[in-house]
Design a protein around this motif. Structure first.
Motif, short mmCIF file in Angstrom:
data_model
loop_
_atom_site.label_atom_id
_atom_site.label_comp_id
_atom_site.label_asym_id
_atom_site.label_seq_id
_atom_site.Cartn_x
_atom_site.Cartn_y
_atom_site.Cartn_z
N ASP A 222 -10.28 19.81 15.66
CA ASP A 222 -11.73 19.82 15.50
C ASP A 222 -12.39 18.79 16.43
N GLU A 223 -13.43 19.22 17.14
CA GLU A 223 -14.11 18.33 18.08
C GLU A 223 -14.72 17.10 17.41
N LYS A 224 -15.01 17.19 16.12
CA LYS A 224 -15.63 16.04 15.45
C LYS A 224 -14.65 14.87 15.31
N THR A 225 -13.36 15.13 15.57
CA THR A 225 -12.38 14.04 15.52
C THR A 225 -12.12 13.44 16.90
N ASP A 226 -12.80 13.93 17.92
CA ASP A 226 -12.59 13.42 19.28
C ASP A 226 -12.81 11.90 19.34
N SER A 227 -11.93 11.23 20.09
CA SER A 227 -12.03 9.78 20.32
C SER A 227 -11.97 8.97 19.04
N SER A 228 -11.31 9.51 18.03
CA SER A 228 -11.21 8.82 16.74
C SER A 228 -9.76 8.51 16.38
N ILE A 229 -9.59 7.47 15.57
CA ILE A 229 -8.28 7.07 15.06
C ILE A 229 -8.31 7.16 13.54
N TYR A 230 -7.26 7.75 12.97
CA TYR A 230 -7.21 7.92 11.52
C TYR A 230 -5.87 7.45 10.96
N ASN A 231 -5.93 6.65 9.89
CA ASN A 231 -4.73 6.37 9.12
C ASN A 231 -4.40 7.58 8.26
N VAL A 232 -3.11 7.89 8.16
CA VAL A 232 -2.67 9.00 7.31
C VAL A 232 -1.68 8.44 6.28
N GLY A 233 -2.20 8.19 5.08
CA GLY A 233 -1.37 7.64 4.02
C GLY A 233 -1.92 8.01 2.66
N SER A 234 -1.14 7.74 1.63
CA SER A 234 -1.52 8.11 0.27
C SER A 234 -2.42 7.07 -0.39
N GLU A 235 -2.51 5.89 0.23
CA GLU A 235 -3.26 4.74 -0.32
C GLU A 235 -2.60 4.18 -1.57
N LYS A 236 -1.32 4.49 -1.75
CA LYS A 236 -0.57 3.97 -2.91
C LYS A 236 0.65 3.20 -2.40
N ALA A 237 0.87 2.02 -2.96
CA ALA A 237 2.02 1.20 -2.58
C ALA A 237 3.18 1.46 -3.52
N THR A 238 4.36 1.68 -2.94
CA THR A 238 5.58 1.88 -3.72
C THR A 238 6.62 0.88 -3.23
N THR A 239 7.13 0.05 -4.12
CA THR A 239 8.14 -0.93 -3.70
C THR A 239 9.50 -0.24 -3.52
N VAL A 240 10.38 -0.93 -2.84
CA VAL A 240 11.75 -0.42 -2.66
C VAL A 240 12.40 -0.22 -4.03
N ALA A 241 12.20 -1.16 -4.94
CA ALA A 241 12.78 -1.05 -6.29
C ALA A 241 12.25 0.19 -7.01
N GLU A 242 10.96 0.46 -6.89
CA GLU A 242 10.36 1.63 -7.54
C GLU A 242 10.87 2.93 -6.93
N LEU A 243 11.02 2.93 -5.60
CA LEU A 243 11.52 4.12 -4.92
C LEU A 243 12.96 4.43 -5.34
N LEU A 244 13.79 3.39 -5.39
CA LEU A 244 15.19 3.56 -5.81
C LEU A 244 15.25 4.09 -7.24
N ASP A 245 14.43 3.54 -8.11
CA ASP A 245 14.41 3.97 -9.51
C ASP A 245 14.05 5.45 -9.62
N LEU A 246 13.07 5.89 -8.82
CA LEU A 246 12.65 7.29 -8.83
C LEU A 246 13.76 8.19 -8.31
N ILE A 247 14.42 7.79 -7.23
CA ILE A 247 15.50 8.59 -6.65
C ILE A 247 16.65 8.75 -7.65
N LEU A 248 16.99 7.68 -8.33
CA LEU A 248 18.09 7.74 -9.30
C LEU A 248 17.68 8.54 -10.54
N GLU A 249 16.39 8.51 -10.84
CA GLU A 249 15.88 9.24 -12.01
C GLU A 249 15.98 10.75 -11.80
N ILE A 250 15.69 11.22 -10.60
CA ILE A 250 15.69 12.67 -10.35
C ILE A 250 17.07 13.18 -9.94
#
Length: 307
Positions: A222-250
């Motif tokens: 889209d031309e409206k994004t020309d010359s622009s920079i955008y962050n692409v993220g969920s805006e949520k922080a997940t610690t390594v400990a939380e990620l490991l816990d989730l992986i082991l949970e599933i």
């Protein structure tokens, strides 16, 4: 309808992007290294091309593209510290070569996949105006790529830059244990009962699902994004400990079967990063897929490719 070239088009993000653009009836050409291609890329106009050397672009001589999505890169901060010359050749020289080819093929625009690694350690949410103080050669190479692409504005080649945070999901290379925190931990959980972790368990990342990332990158058309920079993220922080816990949970195996080992940190590793994606949200984009749902999808995919 635009004629689109995707560098790194047979990679994790590139493949997902190419598939999505094809459903939108764009004409798609993908270029990548030979070992990246598989039968799933047969539906695209494909060329084996290493962007490190400009003479390799000879295979595309005479072809014109309206938009180039530049995704090809050496993406591991660990490898960038161990093999800095490879990082420079691929990410700096390679990006310059893409810019020069954009002039040759009369491209109107380059959409560039940059990285949160350009910021380094920033407390709190990171905006596009945050200082870029990269900690790794990879981060430096991505900053350089941004500068090259912006410099080519003077030649009439417009751009949009997306700084991607930690992208994960089905299609990620589960055999590469030096790139991708979520994929590394998940792969280890499937192939063994031992998970090796580098650095503090309090480190945190902003994980964003592949489908959401593709929806963001497509906005670069889209031309409206020309010359622009955008962050692409969920805006949520997940610690390594939380990620490991989730992986082991599933995981199918009982949590008690696993042993998690800290093997020490490595140079160039950020402690934490979390995105402020307000600019992207203003365009109507949002991160729809939760980490729980996304990781479950990724786990089903990973089992198929690893077992």
């Amino acid at each position: 309808m635009y004629n689109i070239l995707i560098s790194g088009g047979a990679g994790f993000i590139g493949t997902a992007l190419a598939k999505k653009l094809l459903t939108l009836n764009y004409k798609i050409t993908i270029i990548d290294l030979e070992n990246k291609f598989s039968s799933i890329h047969n539906e695209f106009d494909s060329y084996i091309l290493d962007i490190i050397d400009y003479k390799n672009f000879e295979i595309l001589k005479g072809k014109n593209y309206d938009i180039i999505f530049h995704l090809a890169a050496q993406t591991s901060s660990v490898i960038s510290q161990e093999e800095p010359t490879l990082d420079v050749d691929t990410n700096v020289k390679g990006t310059l070569n893409i810019c020069n080819f954009a002039r040759e093929c009369n491209a109107k625009k380059i959409v560039f996949a940059s990285s949160m690694a350009t910021y380094g350690n920033v407390e709190g949410k990171i905006t596009e105006q945050s200082k870029q103080i990269p900690l790794s050669n990879y981060g430096v190479s991505k900053v350089s790529g941004e500068y090259y692409i912006n410099m080519y504005n003077q030649f009439g080649i417009k751009n949009t830059i997306f700084r991607l945070f930690n992208v994960y999901g089905p299609g990620q290379d589960m055999s590469n244990l030096r790139q991708g925190m979520a994929s590394i931990f998940m792969a280890q959980s499937i192939t063994s009962n031992e998970i090796k972790v580098t650095g503090s368990f309090d480190r945190y990342r902003d994980f964003v699902y592949i489908d959401d990332v593709v929806e963001a990158i497509i906005l670069g058309i889209d031309e409206k994004t020309d010359s622009s920079i955008y962050n692409v993220g969920s805006e949520k922080a997940t610690t390594v400990a939380e990620l490991l816990d989730l992986i082991l949970e599933i995981n199918d195996k009982p949590k008690g079967d696993f042993k998690v080992i800290n093997i020490g940190s490595h140079d160039g590793d950020q402690f934490g990063s979390i995105s402020d994606s307000s600019k992207l949200l203003e365009l109507g984009w949002k991160a729809d897929v939760s980490l729980l749902v996304g990781m479950k999808n990724m786990y089903m995919y990973a089992k198929k490719v690893l077992l």
